[in-house]
Each structure stands twice: as structure tokens, then as C-alpha cells.
Write an enzyme that holds these catalytic residues in place. Sequence first.
Site, PDB file in Angstrom:
ATOM      1  N   GLU A  32       0.885  -1.163   0.000  1.00 27.47           N
ATOM      2  CA  GLU A  32       0.000   0.000   0.000  1.00 27.47           C
ATOM      3  C   GLU A  32       0.925   1.216   0.000  1.00 27.47           C
ATOM      4  O   GLU A  32       1.813   1.310   0.866  1.00 27.47           O
ATOM      5  CB  GLU A  32      -0.844  -0.035   1.270  1.00 27.47           C
ATOM      6  CG  GLU A  32      -2.054   0.829   1.191  1.00 27.47           C
ATOM      7  CD  GLU A  32      -2.865   0.785   2.481  1.00 27.47           C
ATOM      8  OE1 GLU A  32      -3.426   1.823   2.830  1.00 27.47           O
ATOM      9  OE2 GLU A  32      -2.909  -0.276   3.132  1.00 27.47           O
ATOM     10  N   ARG A 257       4.413 -12.640  10.109  1.00 29.66           N
ATOM     11  CA  ARG A 257       5.137 -11.382   9.883  1.00 29.66           C
ATOM     12  C   ARG A 257       6.541 -11.508  10.440  1.00 29.66           C
ATOM     13  O   ARG A 257       6.756 -12.178  11.455  1.00 29.66           O
ATOM     14  CB  ARG A 257       4.470 -10.258  10.680  1.00 29.66           C
ATOM     15  CG  ARG A 257       3.294  -9.634  10.071  1.00 29.66           C
ATOM     16  CD  ARG A 257       2.804  -8.514  10.975  1.00 29.66           C
ATOM     17  NE  ARG A 257       3.142  -7.221  10.411  1.00 29.66           N
ATOM     18  CZ  ARG A 257       2.462  -6.665   9.421  1.00 29.66           C
ATOM     19  NH1 ARG A 257       1.431  -7.264   8.879  1.00 29.66           N
ATOM     20  NH2 ARG A 257       2.809  -5.490   8.957  1.00 29.66           N
ATOM     21  N   LYS A 267       4.341   0.933   9.870  1.00 27.53           N
ATOM     22  CA  LYS A 267       4.529   2.161   9.103  1.00 27.53           C
ATOM     23  C   LYS A 267       4.046   3.383   9.874  1.00 27.53           C
ATOM     24  O   LYS A 267       4.637   4.450   9.798  1.00 27.53           O
ATOM     25  CB  LYS A 267       3.783   2.056   7.763  1.00 27.53           C
ATOM     26  CG  LYS A 267       4.510   1.203   6.751  1.00 27.53           C
ATOM     27  CD  LYS A 267       3.813   1.232   5.400  1.00 27.53           C
ATOM     28  CE  LYS A 267       2.692   0.241   5.386  1.00 27.53           C
ATOM     29  NZ  LYS A 267       2.148   0.024   4.023  1.00 27.53           N
TER      30      LYS A 267
HETATM   31  P1  ATP Z   1      -0.471  -1.459   6.699  1.00 27.58           P
HETATM   32  O1  ATP Z   1      -0.779  -1.658   8.127  1.00 27.58           O
HETATM   33  O2  ATP Z   1      -0.258  -0.051   6.308  1.00 27.58           O
HETATM   34  O3  ATP Z   1      -1.320  -2.269   5.735  1.00 27.58           O
HETATM   35  P2  ATP Z   1       1.576  -3.340   6.036  1.00 27.58           P
HETATM   36  O4  ATP Z   1       2.828  -3.469   6.825  1.00 27.58           O
HETATM   37  O5  ATP Z   1       0.635  -4.453   5.953  1.00 27.58           O
HETATM   38  O6  ATP Z   1       0.970  -2.042   6.614  1.00 27.58           O
HETATM   39  P3  ATP Z   1       1.553  -3.223   3.148  1.00 27.58           P
HETATM   40  O7  ATP Z   1       2.054  -2.143   2.286  1.00 27.58           O
HETATM   41  O8  ATP Z   1       0.115  -3.516   3.113  1.00 27.58           O
HETATM   42  O9  ATP Z   1       2.004  -2.871   4.611  1.00 27.58           O
HETATM   43  O10 ATP Z   1       2.404  -4.528   2.924  1.00 27.58           O
HETATM   44  C1  ATP Z   1       2.786  -5.029   1.683  1.00 27.58           C
HETATM   45  C2  ATP Z   1       3.107  -6.478   1.805  1.00 27.58           C
HETATM   46  O11 ATP Z   1       4.177  -6.659   2.718  1.00 27.58           O
HETATM   47  C3  ATP Z   1       1.928  -7.264   2.343  1.00 27.58           C
HETATM   48  O12 ATP Z   1       1.815  -8.458   1.604  1.00 27.58           O
HETATM   49  C4  ATP Z   1       2.292  -7.516   3.759  1.00 27.58           C
HETATM   50  O13 ATP Z   1       1.725  -8.683   4.232  1.00 27.58           O
HETATM   51  C5  ATP Z   1       3.827  -7.599   3.690  1.00 27.58           C
HETATM   52  N1  ATP Z   1       4.418  -7.236   4.968  1.00 27.58           N
HETATM   53  C6  ATP Z   1       4.269  -6.088   5.645  1.00 27.58           C
HETATM   54  N2  ATP Z   1       4.918  -6.123   6.820  1.00 27.58           N
HETATM   55  C7  ATP Z   1       5.514  -7.324   6.888  1.00 27.58           C
HETATM   56  C8  ATP Z   1       6.341  -7.990   7.854  1.00 27.58           C
HETATM   57  N3  ATP Z   1       6.673  -7.397   9.006  1.00 27.58           N
HETATM   58  N4  ATP Z   1       6.762  -9.236   7.578  1.00 27.58           N
HETATM   59  C9  ATP Z   1       6.444  -9.836   6.424  1.00 27.58           C
HETATM   60  N5  ATP Z   1       5.675  -9.291   5.478  1.00 27.58           N
HETATM   61  C10 ATP Z   1       5.205  -8.046   5.696  1.00 27.58           C
HETATM   62 MG    MG Z   2      -1.296  -4.121   4.607  1.00 29.51          MG
END
Ligand code: ATP
Ligand code: MG
Length: 557
Positions: A32, A257, A267
Site C-alpha cells: 500500500e 510477519r 509504518k
Molecule cells: P499497513 O498496516 O499499512 O497495511 P503493512 O505493513 O501491511 O501495513 P503493506 O504495504 O500492506 O504494509 O504490505 C505489503 C506487503 O508486505 C503485504 O503483503 C504484507 O503482508 C507484507 N508485509 C508487511 N509487513 C511485513 C512484515 N513485518 N513481515 C512480512 N511481510 C510483511
Molecule cells: Mg497491509
Amino acid sequence: MDKSRNFIEQIIESDLEEGKHGGKVITRFPPEPNGYLHIGHAKSICLNFGVAIEYGGITNLRFDDTNPSTEETEYVESIKKDIHWLGYDWEDRLYYASDYFEQLYELAVKLIEKGLAYVDDSSADEIAEEKGTVTEPGVESKYRARSISENLELFQGMRDGKFDEGSRVLRAKIDMASPNLNMRDPLIYRIKKVPHHQTGKEWNIYPMYDFAHSLSDSIENITHSLCTLEFENHRPLYEWFIEKLEVFPSRQIEFARLNVNYMITSKRKLLRLVKEGYVSGWDDPRMPTISGMRRRGFTPASIRQFADRVGVAKRDNVIDISLLEFCVRDDLNARANRMMAVLNPLKVVIINYPEGEVEWLPAENNPEDPDAGNREMPFAREIFIERDDFMKDPPKKYFRMAPGRYTRLKHAYILHCDDFVEDSDGNIKEVHCTYNKDSKSGSDTSGIKAKGTLHWVSVEHAKKAEARLYDRLFTEPVPDGDPEKDFTSFVNPDSLTVLHEIFVEPSAGEIAQGEQIQFFRKGYFVLDQDSTKENLIFNRTITLKDSWAKIQKKHKK
Ligand code: ATP
Ligand code: MG
């Protein structure tokens, strides 16, 4: 060697064996664009691109841009840069969920036509109240029984901007008594009269994340949709959309995660560190962002190595940051040329070395890499050594410079320490030594034993520079683990130390941006992006050894 397969690889292999999707593997990385990528995203990128490469598949980059109010083009650009830097390429497959707004709209219309979606005029509070709880079923909305034709007309009206924000939503008609709250008639469209960074003012309604995300996967024929565990109980909803809309059956697989101690991977919290001035920006070298790690001097190979060693887990866990640091050191050890820099200078005068004479001594660039060759270091009568490499009154086990003792200068000669000059406060001003002509490194016939080997630079030839030394950004392993205390109260006050006057050997002034070097005994360094020829700034990527234990002790005091 038959490498053991993680559970995701096992699923993919069994799908391939069954001939599912004609043997194709298509994954995607779906950020995102509402922040910079961090170490957790790096894990997800390595996983998605990595398995596709492993099984001859492809990976799409898709911006999940369904929330126009928090998204910015700045983030889109940084995300693209970071993925390329990590070493992965989506080729011509760069997509935006917003590319599919028309198709998603049509899919929503299809749900309405099938009697599986309705426009709800309830307020957000009413909807929340009627949702029920984990122990109590929800209550059906009084708008749930609306006719298909009325729903179609109202939904069109929502699109055309006829209604105010918050006045109506479109909901899937599933089951208000479902034990899974995600299945209790979830919202799929909301009115938002906000311009979007891709579609401008075209839309007055935007799809909700679950609807847009799962169906974008189907639109792109994603075979294996890898996501983090918090989406596990969204899967039934995604499967419901796939079944009712008869679209491509992307298979969602959840993994844990990545959490790393002393780092934060939210974020929202990273944004606070930036906005509240705890760091200089998203790319501050202390940040766990990809851009921060790049500026700090971490290499793509070390981050990929880390992601690989961490593996994929089904349960949430916390990885020790020292594993990441190990991967960084391991990669830099093989890659970085060695040079010399004195961070805290003390002048040494070699009294038997002729004034004005200069010798250029060969110095090996990297003992780990026979092809790295040599450079030459100027040696002269006055040199700098590290202040803490001299003691006027040392204990027996001290092998560095001290009155009456012998010490070797790396790539140069053995010195005998004769004397030192002190000011009235007892500060050492300079040290006087004599050198032994026959003790030159590589052709030492002096027979003198010197236990310690020191780094040094020639006073006349050295370049003055700035060094920024970094430490972990937080003093607590899980800074956001205490509900009573804000994570910012655990920001390490000593996470940045600036040394304004260090001295580096001449060739260190010639290195390129992005080139990693090791300052002998002092750690790995890169030039900061703000460094110029006139004003050299070195970031210390990491020390040679773990110095964290010491710092921990200091904080406990
Ligand atoms: P938000 O809470 O803003 O959605 P997010 O950390 O989920 O934050 P995204 O931009 O939606 O951010 O994440 C993009 C991809 O990265 C998604 O597939 C998410 O699952 C993965 N991702 C985000 N944080 C992690 C993490 N700590 N470990 C592994 N994968 C992650
Ligand atoms: Mg997300």
C-alpha cells in the site's frame, strides 16, 4: 543437495505436481503506497520474488492503492526504487489496484445482480452496533432486503457522486450470524470524495481493501497469494468472492510477519519517528526502512541472505537483530576493501625518521579477496594513531603503544615508544617514537617482537572527514511491547554519534558513493549521500564485532 522445503514451497510443489494452473506460478508483492518499505517488506519481497524465480514463475508489483487519503506518489517512487535495489524486477508488470476500479465496480454490480450485495443507509455507528461480537451474532440491517433494482440504482448514484460521504455503503450479503466477523455482511464500497493519485477525480466511491485486494489477485491470475497471518480469517471472505463471482481461484497462503528486536515494523510508528523528529527522515541510517539500511551501507545481498536464513514461519516470532548484523558483516567481510582511518587522533612523531621524507608503502586491499590488489599508503615522520591505542601507564596485558614498548604499524614499521608530551592537565599532546628500518612489513629482518598492530595515517597526507557512528535505535528489544509506555520513550539517546574530525588515508577520499570499505579495526563504512569531495562524510555501517553488550551495561547503570 536437496534443500529442505518450507511449507510454502511444499504447497507450490504439490500444486505443480497436480498440474494446477498449467504449471504456472505467479506471485505478487502488493504494497500500500502509504509509507516507505521496511525490513518486514523486504522479507515479503524476497519471499514472493524468490519462490517465483525458484519455480520458473513471475512476480507482479501491484500497488494496493484503495485508500486515496493516505497515499502519495512519493511512496510509490520509493517503493519501486527499493525493490530494484534489493535485486528484483517486475519487468513490465507494474499494476495498481486502481487500474481495476472499473472491473471491480462491475464485479460489485454482478454481486448486486445476484442478490449478494446491498446498499446500506445505516450510519457507521449503527453498522458497528449491529455487527455483534465474537460471542453474539449480529443483527441484519433494515436495508438488507432492498430490491436488486433499487440497489443497482443507488450504487450507480454513489458512483455518480449524488450522495454525501458516509451516507451509504455497499455491503456483501453473507451471514450476520457467522462466527467469523469478516463474513458479517462486510463493507465492500464506500463513498469518498477525495482525488486519487492515479485516477484523479474520476471516482466518488472506493472499494474496501478486502474486496479490492482479493479480486485484484484474481484479475492478475495470481496462483499463490502470499500474505501475513492477520489475513488468515479474511480468507473465507476471499473464497466467497471467488466462488460467487466465478473468478480465477487465487490461493491465499499465510505466513508469520517478520519481527526483529530493536526494530519497529509498523509504518504508522515509523512515520511518527519521522514526523516527531526522532530521526532525520525515512532514510535516516538508523531506520529499519530499506532506504535507511541502504544509506547506512547494508547491502542487498546481506538483506536477501537474512530473509533466507529467517525462513518462513506459521507462528509469529521475534528474530534477533544480531542475525541481520551477522549477515551484513559476513557479506561486507568478503566485499569491502580495507583502509585506514583514525577516529580519535593522537599525534606520533617518529624522531629518527627524516623530516620531509615520504615512503609509499604497499598495502593489501582485502585479505579475503586475492584479486583485490594493493594500494599505497604514504608513511612520514608524523602520523596519527588512535588516542586509546596509547597508555602512559598500561597494565601488563596491554599490547598497544606505551613507553618502552614495541608496537607494529600495519603495513609499515615497528616503533619503539620513547617518550610523550603532556599538558598541565595531564592530557597527552604527542608521543615520540623511533622506528626500526629493518622492520618493514613483508621484509622484516629486525628480529624484534611486537605484539600489537595499530592502524595509522600520515598527518601530512591524511584527509579530514566526518564520521557518523550508529547504534540501535531503541534501548528495549521490543520497544512497542509495553502498553503503558510509548515506544518513543525507548529511543536510544546514543544511537547517533558524530565525530567531526577524523583522519582517513588518501585513497579513502577517492572511493565512490555506495562503495563499502572497512576501516581497519574500526568497522565497515560507506560515504553518506550528503558527502562531497571537500566535505567527506562516512557512515559507519556496522562495527567489526558486536559491541552491543557493552552499551547495554552502560544503560543499566
Ligand atoms: P499497513 O498496516 O499499512 O497495511 P503493512 O505493513 O501491511 O501495513 P503493506 O504495504 O500492506 O504494509 O504490505 C505489503 C506487503 O508486505 C503485504 O503483503 C504484507 O503482508 C507484507 N508485509 C508487511 N509487513 C511485513 C512484515 N513485518 N513481515 C512480512 N511481510 C510483511
Ligand atoms: Mg497491509
